[in-house]
Design a protein around this motif. Structure first.
Motif, PDB file in Angstrom:
ATOM      1  N   GLU A 104       0.827  -1.210   0.000  1.00  0.00           N
ATOM      2  CA  GLU A 104       0.000   0.000   0.000  1.00  0.00           C
ATOM      3  C   GLU A 104       0.861   1.261   0.000  1.00  0.00           C
ATOM      4  N   LEU A 105       1.921   1.265   0.790  1.00  0.00           N
ATOM      5  CA  LEU A 105       2.800   2.424   0.841  1.00  0.00           C
ATOM      6  C   LEU A 105       3.531   2.627  -0.486  1.00  0.00           C
ATOM      7  N   ALA A 106       4.030   1.527  -1.057  1.00  0.00           N
ATOM      8  CA  ALA A 106       4.794   1.628  -2.297  1.00  0.00           C
ATOM      9  C   ALA A 106       3.904   2.013  -3.473  1.00  0.00           C
ATOM     10  N   ALA A 107       2.705   1.419  -3.548  1.00  0.00           N
ATOM     11  CA  ALA A 107       1.803   1.702  -4.664  1.00  0.00           C
ATOM     12  C   ALA A 107       1.383   3.162  -4.696  1.00  0.00           C
ATOM     13  N   HIS A 129      12.534  13.856 -10.459  1.00  0.00           N
ATOM     14  CA  HIS A 129      12.642  12.964 -11.610  1.00  0.00           C
ATOM     15  C   HIS A 129      11.873  11.671 -11.331  1.00  0.00           C
ATOM     16  N   ASN A 130      11.661  10.907 -12.378  1.00  0.00           N
ATOM     17  CA  ASN A 130      11.030   9.595 -12.269  1.00  0.00           C
ATOM     18  C   ASN A 130      12.056   8.504 -12.563  1.00  0.00           C
ATOM     19  N   GLU A 131      11.915   7.384 -11.881  1.00  0.00           N
ATOM     20  CA  GLU A 131      12.791   6.235 -12.091  1.00  0.00           C
ATOM     21  C   GLU A 131      11.953   5.029 -12.508  1.00  0.00           C
ATOM     22  N   HIS A 132      12.458   4.280 -13.457  1.00  0.00           N
ATOM     23  CA  HIS A 132      11.743   3.120 -13.978  1.00  0.00           C
ATOM     24  C   HIS A 132      12.537   1.861 -13.644  1.00  0.00           C
ATOM     25  N   TRP A 133      11.900   0.936 -12.945  1.00  0.00           N
ATOM     26  CA  TRP A 133      12.567  -0.299 -12.530  1.00  0.00           C
ATOM     27  C   TRP A 133      11.662  -1.498 -12.823  1.00  0.00           C
ATOM     28  N   ARG A 134      12.285  -2.571 -13.190  1.00  0.00           N
ATOM     29  CA  ARG A 134      11.555  -3.839 -13.241  1.00  0.00           C
ATOM     30  C   ARG A 134      11.277  -4.276 -11.808  1.00  0.00           C
ATOM     31  N   ILE A 135      10.074  -4.777 -11.552  1.00  0.00           N
ATOM     32  CA  ILE A 135       9.671  -5.057 -10.177  1.00  0.00           C
ATOM     33  C   ILE A 135      10.537  -6.143  -9.531  1.00  0.00           C
ATOM     34  N   PHE A 140      14.666  -2.163  -7.461  1.00  0.00           N
ATOM     35  CA  PHE A 140      13.328  -1.949  -6.917  1.00  0.00           C
ATOM     36  C   PHE A 140      13.191  -2.570  -5.532  1.00  0.00           C
ATOM     37  N   ARG A 141      13.791  -3.712  -5.297  1.00  0.00           N
ATOM     38  CA  ARG A 141      13.738  -4.324  -3.966  1.00  0.00           C
ATOM     39  C   ARG A 141      14.450  -3.448  -2.939  1.00  0.00           C
ATOM     40  N   ASP A 142      15.539  -2.833  -3.351  1.00  0.00           N
ATOM     41  CA  ASP A 142      16.232  -1.914  -2.436  1.00  0.00           C
ATOM     42  C   ASP A 142      15.335  -0.734  -2.076  1.00  0.00           C
ATOM     43  N   TRP A 143      14.592  -0.237  -3.059  1.00  0.00           N
ATOM     44  CA  TRP A 143      13.687   0.885  -2.801  1.00  0.00           C
ATOM     45  C   TRP A 143      12.582   0.459  -1.837  1.00  0.00           C
ATOM     46  N   LEU A 144      12.051  -0.746  -2.005  1.00  0.00           N
ATOM     47  CA  LEU A 144      11.034  -1.248  -1.080  1.00  0.00           C
ATOM     48  C   LEU A 144      11.592  -1.348   0.340  1.00  0.00           C
ATOM     49  N   ALA A 164       5.689  -8.752  -1.290  1.00  0.00           N
ATOM     50  CA  ALA A 164       5.277  -7.444  -1.794  1.00  0.00           C
ATOM     51  C   ALA A 164       5.535  -7.335  -3.292  1.00  0.00           C
ATOM     52  N   CYS A 165       6.685  -7.827  -3.749  1.00  0.00           N
ATOM     53  CA  CYS A 165       7.006  -7.785  -5.182  1.00  0.00           C
ATOM     54  C   CYS A 165       6.028  -8.638  -5.982  1.00  0.00           C
ATOM     55  N   ASN A 166       5.662  -9.805  -5.457  1.00  0.00           N
ATOM     56  CA  ASN A 166       4.702 -10.670  -6.156  1.00  0.00           C
ATOM     57  C   ASN A 166       3.345  -9.982  -6.294  1.00  0.00           C
ATOM     58  N   ALA A 167       2.905  -9.343  -5.218  1.00  0.00           N
ATOM     59  CA  ALA A 167       1.614  -8.663  -5.266  1.00  0.00           C
ATOM     60  C   ALA A 167       1.639  -7.487  -6.237  1.00  0.00           C
TER      61      ALA A 167
END
Length: 450
Positions: A104-107, A129-135, A140-144, A164-167
């Motif tokens: 919920e926080l990440a989304a 800026h915006n960053e684009h990562w594969r989930i 992206f896991r570091d960001w989570l 969280a990544c799976n969801a």
């Protein structure tokens, strides 16, 4: 609450002293069932005692871990991972678990989307800026993990991050829009795009009228943690500075320039650059410098790949394949490099337990070097530029070359971009036929005109 700390006037309530006794009794009863080896009875008994166990986990984690270890030793039929799922602490509001709260926080801080194959991606929206990562990427896991630490005040477990990544991957695939991810180079109606690779996620727009740096590019460039930034380009430079850094014969320099600026395109087949020469001809130094202006990477030069799969994995994670000190290529490796240059893919079974395929798409230029030529098969030769480097008479130290490269890099980068734009203008003016536009050597015919 300890009853001995109450004042004489305080009223001792049952809930002040019973929870500890109830928790102790629940622990002992569950452990006794586990020692009896009755796993079904253990799970049935746990359903009515979950709150007591969770209370112990929150109040006395050490005692909980000791009890957990005793259960694991007592009965190997009881899955400890499943036990953890039953009694995971309620980090979020309304009894939600950590993974749900993290999603919920990440989304709320990113846009979820997918590509044509259904792979999930996230665009992290920041203030500048915006960053684009594969989930499923490390970035992206570091960001989570950072979100969990900064917003939830907790250190998430690997299982929490995975859940969280799976969801979020499911949300991206079924609820998100479809977009095309790109790596380092791209093309749209505006022109060609080149990802700088810096922390601000800027990109360079190249057209027939020139180039400029864009702070918020519309192209969704993705990266890996090994991606490194291109030199910051400046106008007014010259490509002549490049030849003072590399040991390339004058008669071969036009081919090298054509190969470099062709690497900035995404809609044509690529060529393979092969550098050969005696030991000490600075082949690896030249290849490393060329890569500095095409696709800088944490690992600039790699050894010989062991399998063809290694080639496709590397091609799927970078824009340029770069190998050094090769003494030969197998037929399969040669075919794989052909596929990477023209564009293709590799398919393998995803898991040994099912029949699904895992696809690795590849379309990228290639550079390699060795003492003797290793590109021998006709199909790869047709896609190759082979250059022999002469013996060096005056040598420079690595530090001297590195310092000279850093000093000249901005001007060289700007000159390469100017050359690209000028070549595009000449091509557009000369011919708009589809055959010319798809010719990977169309630029080289016009470089002399510059």
């Amino acid at each position: 609450m300890d009853a001995r700390t109450l004042t004489d006037d305080a009223e001792v309530k049952a809930e002040d002293v019973l929870p500890a006794d109830l928790t102790t009794a629940a622990l002992a009863e569950l452990l006794e069932i586990a020692r009896a080896g009755d796993a079904p009875a253990f799970w049935r008994a746990l359903k009515t005692r979950t709150d007591a166990i969770k209370s112990l986990m929150d109040d006395d984690p050490g005692e909980f871990q000791a009890w957990r270890a005793e259960v694991k030793t007592a009965c190997n039929k009881i899955n400890i991972g499943t036990l953890d799922d039953f009694i995971r602490p309620s980090g979020g509001g309304d009894g939600g678990n950590q993974a749900t709260e993290l999603v919920e926080l990440a989304a709320a801080r990113c846009e979820l989307w997918h590509d044509t194959d259904g792979n999930g991606f996230a665009t992290i929206t920041g203030e500048t800026h915006n960053e684009h990562w594969r989930i499923d990427s490390t970035g992206f896991r570091d960001w989570l993990s950072w979100i969990a630490h900064s917003e939830m005040g907790t250190a998430p477990s690997a299982e929490t991050i995975k859940s969280a990544c799976n969801a979020m991957a499911g949300q991206a695939k079924f609820d998100g829009d479809e977009h095309e991810p790109r790596r380092r180079v791209a093309k749209d109606a505006s022109g060609y795009w080149l990802d700088i690779g810096d922390d601000h996620w800027r990109a360079i727009l190249l057209t027939a009228t020139g180039w400029r740096i864009m702070n918020d590019p519309p192209v969704r460039f993705i990266r890996t943690k090994a991606t490194r930034p291109l030199p910051e380009p400046v106008s007014g430079g010259s490509v002549d500075a490049l030849w003072s850094l590399v040991n390339v014969p004058e008669q071969e320099r036009m081919l090298v320039l054509a190969w470099i600026i062709e690497c900035f395109r995404s809609d044509t087949p690529y060529a393979l650059l092969e550098l050969t020469g005696e030991q000490g001809a600075a082949k690896s130094t030249a290849q490393r410098i060329f890569r500095r202006f095409v696709d800088p990477n944490q690992v600039e030069l790699r050894g010989k790949p062991k399998t063809t799969e290694d080639i496709y994995v590397a091609a799927a994670n970078s824009h340029l394949l770069s190998y050094e000190n090769l003494s030969g290529l197998s037929n399969d490796q040669s075919d794989a490099l052909c596929t990477c240059c023209t564009g293709g893919g590799y398919a393998a079974r995803q898991l040994y337990t099912n029949g699904e395929e895992s696809i690795l798409a590849a379309h990228c230029p290639v550079a390699l070097n060795g003492i003797s030529p290793v590109v021998l098969r006709p199909d790869l030769l047709d896609r190759s530029v082979s250059i022999t480097l002469p013996e060096i008479t005056v040598r420079k130290t690595d530090d001297e070359v590195r310092e000279a490269t850093e000093a000249a890099a901005p001007g060289i980068m700007g000159a390469l971009l100017d050359l690209f734009s000028n070549a595009m203008a000449l091509i557009v003016a000369a011919c708009n036929r589809k055959r010319r536009a798809r010719n990977p050597w169309a630029f080289s015919a016009h470089i002399n005109c510059n």
